[in-house]
Design an enzyme around this catalytic site. Structure first.
Site, PDB file in Angstrom:
ATOM      1  N   HIS A 191      -5.537  -0.644  -3.758  1.00 22.45           N
ATOM      2  CA  HIS A 191      -4.790  -0.256  -2.567  1.00 22.45           C
ATOM      3  C   HIS A 191      -4.084   1.085  -2.735  1.00 22.45           C
ATOM      4  O   HIS A 191      -3.660   1.682  -1.749  1.00 22.45           O
ATOM      5  CB  HIS A 191      -3.780  -1.346  -2.241  1.00 22.45           C
ATOM      6  CG  HIS A 191      -3.701  -1.738  -0.804  1.00 22.45           C
ATOM      7  ND1 HIS A 191      -4.643  -1.427   0.145  1.00 22.45           N
ATOM      8  CD2 HIS A 191      -2.744  -2.450  -0.146  1.00 22.45           C
ATOM      9  CE1 HIS A 191      -4.281  -1.934   1.314  1.00 22.45           C
ATOM     10  NE2 HIS A 191      -3.132  -2.556   1.166  1.00 22.45           N
TER      11      HIS A 191
ATOM     12  N   ASP B 220      -7.519   3.801   1.137  1.00 18.72           N
ATOM     13  CA  ASP B 220      -8.577   2.925   0.621  1.00 18.72           C
ATOM     14  C   ASP B 220      -9.276   2.227   1.783  1.00 18.72           C
ATOM     15  O   ASP B 220      -8.690   2.057   2.849  1.00 18.72           O
ATOM     16  CB  ASP B 220      -7.985   1.884  -0.336  1.00 18.72           C
ATOM     17  CG  ASP B 220      -6.995   0.971   0.352  1.00 18.72           C
ATOM     18  OD1 ASP B 220      -7.354  -0.193   0.636  1.00 18.72           O
ATOM     19  OD2 ASP B 220      -5.851   1.403   0.622  1.00 18.72           O
TER      20      ASP B 220
ATOM     21  N   ASN C 137      -3.466  -2.504   7.301  1.00 23.21           N
ATOM     22  CA  ASN C 137      -2.097  -2.532   7.815  1.00 23.21           C
ATOM     23  C   ASN C 137      -1.349  -1.211   7.652  1.00 23.21           C
ATOM     24  O   ASN C 137      -0.473  -0.891   8.458  1.00 23.21           O
ATOM     25  CB  ASN C 137      -1.316  -3.678   7.185  1.00 23.21           C
ATOM     26  CG  ASN C 137      -1.815  -5.020   7.668  1.00 23.21           C
ATOM     27  OD1 ASN C 137      -2.244  -5.164   8.808  1.00 23.21           O
ATOM     28  ND2 ASN C 137      -1.767  -6.009   6.798  1.00 23.21           N
TER      29      ASN C 137
END
Length: 184
Positions: free
Chosen positions: A21, A88, A109
């Site tokens: 991430h 990512d 998100n």
């Protein structure tokens, strides 16, 4: 002309360093290091100026990245189409990179937070492949994990390609960089 705002998405702190991430954050950190660019810390981000504009590493968790990006872009007068996000992407194979001039969050998100803060999906991004997507409930654990030894080379290759893509966008613009990386 206010310049670009280059955003490296990831989570702050050592606990997240080297995770899938954090690929976007690490590419922007590497760009700054390579170019001798020094960071300043604000309440919600690490920020650095450079000849093309600004670099930002949100000091919020991924899902709240817009809290740092939105106010800085407004304060510097940088419109959304000049906010370049390096991020990512689970849906792209590890080792691959995609440059887009705009698009949806694809379930990410961090991108959702930035879209809310900017009020649009019309901002460019460099997506670093971290796939394959494990799906379902394993997804969160996967993105917050570090690559296994057998996949580490692919992630390294993707980050190096993303660094080259970032340099191409800064030198030639999004459209030309897309041609360079995607043909056409």
């Amino acid at each position: 002309m206010p310049g670009l705002l280059v955003v490296g998405l990831g989570n702050p702190g050592r606990a997240y360093a080297g995770t899938y991430h954090n690929a976007g954050r690490e590419v922007v950190e590497r760009f700054a290091e390579k170019n001798g660019i020094a960071w300043s810390e604000t309440s919600k981000a690490f920020v650095a100026s450079f000849d093309k504009g600004w670099l930002i590493l949100p000091n919020t968790y991924m899902n709240c990245s817009g809290e740092a990006v939105g106010p800085l872009s407004r304060r510097k007068g940088i419109p959304p189409e000049q906010v370049l996000v390096v991020v990512d992407d689970l849906y792209i194979p590890a080792g691959s990179v995609r440059i887009r001039s705009e698009g949806g969050a694809a379930g990410h998100n961090g991108l959702k937070s930035i879209e809310e803060a900017l009020g649009t999906t019309a901002y460019p991004r460099i997506r670093i492949g971290i796939g394959p997507d494990p799906g379902g409930e394993a997804r969160t654990q996967y993105v917050l994990s570090r690559p296994r030894p057998e996949t580490m080379a692919d992630l390294f290759e993707g980050k190096e390609a993303a660094l080259a893509a970032l340099e191409a966008v800064l030198t030639h613009g999004v459209s030309e960089a897309q041609k360079m990386f995607h043909g056409g």
